[in-house]
Write a protein that holds these residues in place. Structure first.
Motif, short mmCIF file in Angstrom:
data_model
loop_
_atom_site.label_atom_id
_atom_site.label_comp_id
_atom_site.label_asym_id
_atom_site.label_seq_id
_atom_site.Cartn_x
_atom_site.Cartn_y
_atom_site.Cartn_z
N THR A 204 36.61 47.85 37.26
CA THR A 204 37.38 48.73 36.37
C THR A 204 36.48 49.66 35.57
O THR A 204 36.96 50.47 34.78
CB THR A 204 38.22 47.89 35.39
N SER B 253 34.23 51.44 39.88
CA SER B 253 35.40 52.18 40.37
C SER B 253 35.03 53.15 41.48
O SER B 253 35.80 53.36 42.42
CB SER B 253 36.07 52.93 39.21
N ALA C 190 38.38 40.33 37.85
CA ALA C 190 38.66 41.00 36.58
C ALA C 190 39.21 40.00 35.58
O ALA C 190 39.93 39.06 35.94
CB ALA C 190 39.66 42.14 36.79
N SER D 17 41.96 42.78 31.46
CA SER D 17 41.57 44.06 32.05
C SER D 17 42.77 44.79 32.65
O SER D 17 43.60 44.19 33.35
CB SER D 17 40.53 43.85 33.15
N ALA D 18 42.85 46.10 32.38
CA ALA D 18 43.87 46.94 33.00
C ALA D 18 43.41 47.29 34.42
O ALA D 18 42.31 47.80 34.61
CB ALA D 18 44.07 48.21 32.18
N THR D 19 44.26 47.00 35.39
CA THR D 19 43.85 47.17 36.80
C THR D 19 44.73 48.16 37.56
O THR D 19 44.81 48.10 38.79
CB THR D 19 43.90 45.80 37.51
N PHE E 255 44.26 51.29 38.24
CA PHE E 255 43.44 52.05 39.18
C PHE E 255 43.20 51.25 40.46
O PHE E 255 43.27 51.79 41.57
CB PHE E 255 42.11 52.42 38.53
N LEU E 256 42.93 49.96 40.33
CA LEU E 256 42.67 49.10 41.49
C LEU E 256 43.95 48.85 42.28
O LEU E 256 43.94 48.86 43.52
CB LEU E 256 42.06 47.77 41.03
N ASP E 257 45.05 48.62 41.58
CA ASP E 257 46.32 48.36 42.25
C ASP E 257 46.73 49.55 43.12
O ASP E 257 47.24 49.37 44.23
CB ASP E 257 47.41 48.07 41.22
N VAL F 148 43.03 41.80 43.40
CA VAL F 148 42.45 41.45 42.11
C VAL F 148 42.52 39.94 41.91
O VAL F 148 43.60 39.33 42.02
CB VAL F 148 43.18 42.16 40.95
N ARG G 251 41.90 37.21 39.07
CA ARG G 251 41.73 37.11 37.63
C ARG G 251 40.81 35.95 37.28
O ARG G 251 40.94 34.84 37.80
CB ARG G 251 43.09 36.91 36.95
N ARG H 130 35.73 58.36 34.75
CA ARG H 130 36.06 57.00 34.29
C ARG H 130 34.95 56.37 33.45
O ARG H 130 34.94 55.16 33.25
CB ARG H 130 36.47 56.11 35.47
#
Length: 392
Positions: free
Chosen positions: A11, A16, A33, A37-39, A41-43, A49, A51, A178
Motif C-alpha cells: 500500500t 504499489s 497488510a 490498512s486501506a487496500t 488500490f490493491l483490490d 490481500v 491480513r 502515491r
C-alpha cells in the motif's frame, strides 16, 4: 507460467509500483497488510490481500504459503521517530518475515534496503559501489540509518547460516505517485516559496522514480545469478540538486528556487531542531533534519553500473517524464493527495502584502538537459524469462 509473489508494503510508494508491474506481466500477487490498512488500490488490481502483522510469525507463514518470490518493501517510513518504532517496524518485522521465508523455502527474497545502509560516507568524487562497507559513520540519534544497517546485517547473516536466497536492492530517495511522505510536503513548500538549495546546488543528487526501482527489483528477482548480490538503484542519470529542483518547480508551474543555505548551516541547524523536538517528545519531524540536509547537499554519488551491466537495467523514464507524471498525479486530486497544512504566519503575512510570488517568471527559460533522454517505452515492464518456474 504465473508465479506467486508476495509484496510487503504494497500500500506504500514502491510496493504499489511493484504490484502494478507484477500484475501486468501475469504474476499472482499477494500482499500482507495490517487490519487497519486501506487496500482499495490493491483490490482494484486483483491483488490477494492477507491480513496480518509482519511481526506475527503465524501471519507471515500464512502469507508465504506457496510463494515463489518475496519483495520486502515494508519498513518504518521517514527519518523521524523513536528507536522502538524503528526496531519494531524495520528490524523485528524483517527478521520475522525472513525466518518465515526460510521455513517456506521461497526461491528468492528481495529486500528493499537503502543507500543509508552504507551510513554517511565522507564526500568523494568516486561513486560508492556495492562493495563499500555497511554502517560507515552512523550519527548519534540517527535511528533510521542504524535500522537500515541492522536489517541488512541480520539478513546477510541469515543468508549465510540459514540458506535465505537473498538479493538486496539499495535505492536512495524514492519519489513517485502515491508517495505519502516527501512529495506532498515538498509540493506545499514550493507553493509557500520555502524551498531552499542546500549548498551551491551543483552537487550530484541521488533521487529515483519508484517505477524504475520496481523494474530493477523484478529484473534482480528473475536473474538466477543475483542470489547473494546487492544492487544500487539510486538515479536514472546524472543530475544535480539544482536541476532536479528546477524540473520540479517547472512541473508545478511555480518560480524556481533561488534561495540557498550553506550546507553546514542547514546540517547543524537541522540537528538543533531535532534536539528541540526530541526534548518535546514531538511525533512530528522538524522542518529540517540532518538527514534531509545531507540528502540534498552531500557531494557523493552511488554507482549503478552493476545493475545496468549485470541485470540490463535501463530506466524507462527520464527525470522530466517521471517528475511530470508524479506532479500530475498529485494535482489531479489535490484535496485527497496533498494533506491540508496550516499556513505559516510568515507566509500568510507575505501573501497579504503581495510579496509571495506564486507564478513563474514570464520570460522563457531554457531547460538544460541533465542527461540524454533514454529511448525506452515509458511503461516498460521487465519480461519474465520463458524458463522461469511456475507456482509451487
Amino acid at each position: 507460467m504465473s508465479r506467486r509473489v508476495l509484496v510487503t508494503g504494497a500500500t506504500g510508494l514502491l510496493g504499489s509500483h511493484l504490484v502494478e508491474r507484477l500484475g501486468a506481466r501475469g504474476d499472482h500477487v499477494l500482499a500482507l497488510a495490517r487490519q487497519s490498512s486501506a487496500t482499495g488500490f490493491l483490490d482494484e488490481r486483483g491483488v490477494e490481500v492477507v491480513r496480518g502483522d509482519l511481526t506475527d510469525p503465524s501471519a507471515c507463514d500464512r502469507a508465504l504459503d506457496g510463494i515463489n518470490v518475496v519483495y520486502h518493501c515494508a519498513a518504518k517510513v521517514g527519518d523521524w521517530g523513536s528507536w522502538c518504532e524503528f526496531q519494531v517496524g524495520c528490524i523485528d518485522a524483517t527478521r520475522t518475515l525472513a525466518e518465515a521465508a526460510v521455513r517456506a523455502r521461497v526461491d528468492r527474497f528481495v529486500h528493499v534496503s537503502s543507500t543509508s545502509a552504507y551510513g554517511h560516507p565522507s564526500d568523494r568524487a568516486e561513486p560508492i559501489a556495492e562493495t563499500h562497507p555497511l554502517g560507515d559513520n552512523i550519527w548519534v540519534l540517527d535511528y533510521y540509518t542504524r535500522s537500515k544497517v541492522d536489517c541488512e546485517r541480520l539478513l546477510w547473516g541469515l543468508a549465510e547460516t540459514g540458506g535465505l536466497p537473498l538479493t538486496v536492492i539499495r535505492p536512495s530517495w524514492i519519489f513517485g505517485e502515491r508517495d505519502r511522505t516527501t512529495m506532498p510536503r515538498l509540493i506545499q513548500e514550493f507553493r509557500w516559496n520555502r524551498v531552499s538549495i542546500v549548498g551551491k546546488g551543483d552537487n550530484p543528487l541521488s533521487a529515483v522514480y519508484a517505477g524504475v526501482v520496481a523494474d530493477a527489483a523484478i529484473l534482480a528477482a528473475d536473474d538466477p545469478g543475483s542470489v547473494g548480490e546487492a544492487y544500487n538503484v539510486t538515479s536514472q542519470a546524472a543530475i544535480t540538486q539544482r536541476q532536479f529542483l528546477d524540473m520540479l518547480a517547472d512541473a508545478l508551474d511555480v518560480p524556481r528556487v533561488t534561495w540557498r543555505y550553506p550546507f553546514l548551516y542547514a546540517f547543524y541547524g537541522g540537528f538543533a531542531l531535532e534536539l528541540r523536538e526530541r526534548l518535546r517528545r514531538s511525533k512530528k519531524p522538524p522542518q529540517v533534519t540532518r538527514y534531509g540536509a545531507w540528502l540534498l547537499g552531500r557531494r557523493l554519488s552511488y554507482s549503478t553500473e552493476k545493475a545496468r551491466n549485470k541485470l540490463g537495467w535501463t530506466p524507462a523514464l527520464s527525470y522530466e517524464e517521471s517528475i511530470e507524471r508524479t506532479v500530475q498525479w498529485f494535482l489531479a486530486d489535490q484535496d485527497a493527495r496533498i494533506p491540508k497544512r496550516r499556513t505559516p504566519p510568515v507566509v500568510a503575512v507575505r501573501r497579504a502584502l503581495g510579496l509571495l510570488r506564486t507564478e513563474p517568471e514570464a520570460a522563457p527559460r531554457s531547460r538544460e538537459p541533465a542527461f540524454d533522454r533514454p529511448a525506452a517505452e515509458s511503461a516498460r515492464v521487465p519480461r519474465r524469462p520463458e524458463s522461469g518456474r511456475g507456482s509451487r
